[in-house]
Scaffold this active site. Structure first.
Site, PDB file in Angstrom:
ATOM      1  N   HIS A   1      52.718  50.581  27.383  1.00 26.75           N
ATOM      2  CA  HIS A   1      52.903  51.789  28.204  1.00 26.75           C
ATOM      3  C   HIS A   1      53.242  51.359  29.625  1.00 26.75           C
ATOM      4  CE1 HIS A   1      51.940  55.460  30.404  1.00 26.75           C
ATOM      5  NE2 HIS A   1      52.003  56.105  29.254  1.00 26.75           N
TER       6      HIS A   1
ATOM      7  N   CYS B   1      57.674  56.129  28.156  1.00 28.97           N
ATOM      8  CA  CYS B   1      57.035  57.305  28.758  1.00 28.97           C
ATOM      9  C   CYS B   1      57.964  57.821  29.850  1.00 28.97           C
ATOM     10  CB  CYS B   1      55.670  56.939  29.329  1.00 28.97           C
ATOM     11  SG  CYS B   1      54.889  58.314  30.192  1.00 28.97           S
TER      12      CYS B   1
ATOM     13  N   HIS C   1      56.669  59.075  24.829  1.00 34.04           N
ATOM     14  CA  HIS C   1      55.864  60.074  25.531  1.00 34.04           C
ATOM     15  C   HIS C   1      56.864  60.937  26.277  1.00 34.04           C
ATOM     16  CE1 HIS C   1      51.830  57.689  26.048  1.00 34.04           C
ATOM     17  NE2 HIS C   1      52.136  57.920  24.787  1.00 34.04           N
TER      18      HIS C   1
ATOM     19  N   ASP D   1      53.866  64.837  26.118  1.00 32.00           N
ATOM     20  CA  ASP D   1      52.859  64.225  26.974  1.00 32.00           C
ATOM     21  C   ASP D   1      52.413  65.242  28.023  1.00 32.00           C
ATOM     22  OD1 ASP D   1      51.228  62.253  27.850  1.00 32.00           O
ATOM     23  OD2 ASP D   1      52.761  61.148  28.949  1.00 32.00           O
ATOM     24  N   HIS D   2      51.134  65.370  28.169  1.00 30.03           N
ATOM     25  CA  HIS D   2      50.524  66.288  29.139  1.00 30.03           C
ATOM     26  C   HIS D   2      51.101  67.697  28.974  1.00 30.03           C
ATOM     27  CE1 HIS D   2      49.950  62.514  31.875  1.00 30.03           C
ATOM     28  NE2 HIS D   2      49.442  62.376  30.666  1.00 30.03           N
TER      29      HIS D   2
ATOM     30  N   TYR E   1      45.588  67.298  29.019  1.00 25.69           N
ATOM     31  CA  TYR E   1      45.538  67.364  27.556  1.00 25.69           C
ATOM     32  C   TYR E   1      44.951  68.663  27.024  1.00 25.69           C
ATOM     33  CZ  TYR E   1      47.181  62.629  27.539  1.00 25.69           C
ATOM     34  OH  TYR E   1      47.971  61.521  27.700  1.00 25.69           O
TER      35      TYR E   1
END
Ligand code: DNO
Length: 400
Positions: A237, A275, A302, A357-358, A374
């Site tokens: 990541h 990401c 991501h 993601d998020h 999340y």
């Protein structure tokens, strides 16, 4: 893409049924209850896998990706006892492979995993987002933590701005900012006092960028052969935010960093978590180009978009809705659709696990306790939009 969803385990307020209803079929999780530096036993992994995969009368779910197997600071600083921790990491990889889990995410960020200054940044539609405000961050390290050496890293006008910012914070706001940075996010498993935090930073005193890269290479040389033998793909990541922070070096922030890492051990098992939110916080990272150029080593996606608030590499940013902001995710998804087509044409698996993601805190989640980034509904919206985009692109490519 394989639609996946991060789940924090049995205590996650978002349940496996919620995830089914959101339209995901892959689970991304970790044995969060096992402390960093301890082995994930085969048995513990099997138990968790059963919990995820064996629910009668429900759509099936698959534990697709592990995020993350922790890499200890001893490994990152290259401490004398690092081999012991590397052995533990290797053992985790073997045990995951034995359980048929093939993709493992990890990171090499010193001390802090991802960092934000504001976990409830008000959006004009009433939802809230995560934000990294460079001035707030400077105020923290210059005037709250008072990190030795920080002064030299800022210009006079930046210091002035940070001072003004710090001066208007009351005690509660100081505590809040400190908490957000040091321990507010999932992934930060420790709640340090300022003194303890400074001590942890001090461990890195003699680790500059070159040394951190060497330590990464040492680690990869030990773990990639094990990953090959276990048939597990490792996916690093990137740094979030993608730049040095708190005087700590960072080595996975740019395309050049990613390339250097991939060449340290040239194996398909040495790959990337792409990401878009982390890489996308820098204006000099070309997200679409990175998918095109690094695609065969991207093992996990991501997808999220940040809105950069300036053109500086160390500027502020906040997390936008998935198809808005600076990330241009529609074109990223387009590049991924192309990439998967090429992978399939060369006989490879062309279905990269992707998680939204998020997401913003919105609707009912505004009144619930959720893990920052999340909550269920913001991610559900993100997944719906990204799936829709992919399906439309696939449909239109069949037409043309
Ligand atoms: C934040 C996450 C990070 C990430 C780890 C990967 O939302 O992307 O916590 O999981 O850095 O090791």
């Amino acid at each position: 893409m394989e639609y996946t969803w991060r789940w924090y385990g049995p205590n996650d307020p978002v349940s496996l049924d919620d995830i089914r209803q959101a339209g995901a079929s892959g689970i991304v999780t970790a044995l969060h209850e096992v402390a960093a530096g301890e082995v994930w036993t085969k048995d513990a992994i099997t138990q968790r896998k059963k919990l995820i995969e064996e629910m009668p009368n429900r759509n099936s779910l698959r534990w697709s990706v592990v995020e993350s197997v922790p890499v200890t600071d001893a490994i990152k600083v290259g401490a004398k006892n690092r081999d012991q921790d590397i052995t533990v990491f290797q053992e985790c990889i073997r045990n995951l492979g034995a359980n048929d889990i093939r993709t493992v995410c990890y990171n090499f960020m010193p001390v802090l995993d991802w960092t934000r200054t504001d976990l409830d940044y008000q959006q004009p539609d009433g939802s809230t987002a995560l934000r990294f405000d460079q001035t707030a961050f400077a105020a923290f390290e210059l005037y709250i933590l008072q990190r030795p050496g920080a002064e030299q890293e800022y210009s006079e006008s930046e210091k002035q701005q940070a001072k003004e910012y710090a001066d208007q914070l009351d005690n509660t706001a100081v505590q809040q900012l400190q908490q957000n940075i040091i321990a507010g996010l999932p992934g930060s498993d420790k709640d340090y006092s300022l003194e303890e935090f400074q001590e942890v930073l001090n461990q890195y005193q003699s680790v500059d960028e070159a040394q951190l890269r060497k330590n990464l290479q040492y680690f990869l040389e030990k773990v990639i052969p094990v990953a090959e033998a276990a048939n597990v793909k490792l996916a690093i990541h990137p740094d979030d935010p993608p730049r040095p922070l708190l005087g700590l070096p960072r080595v996975v922030s740019t395309e050049a960093d990613a390339r250097q890492l991939l060449s340290m051990v040239d194996s398909p098992h040495n790959g990337l978590t792409f990401c878009t939110g982390s890489y996308g916080a820098r204006p000099d990272n070309d997200l679409v180009g990175m998918v095109e150029r690094l695609g065969d080593r991207i093992h996990f996606l991501h997808l999220r978009s940040v809105q950069r608030e300036s053109d500086k590499v160390n500027g502020s940013f906040y997390e936008a809705n998935h198809l808005e902001g600076s990330g241009d995710l529609l074109n990223v998804v387009k590049a991924v659709v192309q990439l998967e087509k090429q992978l399939r044409n060369s006989g490879l698996v062309g279905n990269i696990p992707m998680r939204p993601d998020h997401g913003h805190k919105m609707l009912d989640d505004l009144h619930k306790k959720t893990n920052p980034g999340y909550s269920a509904i913001g991610r559900l919206r993100g997944l719906a939009e990204l799936r829709g985009a992919e399906m439309a692109l696939l449909g239109s490519s069949q037409l043309s």
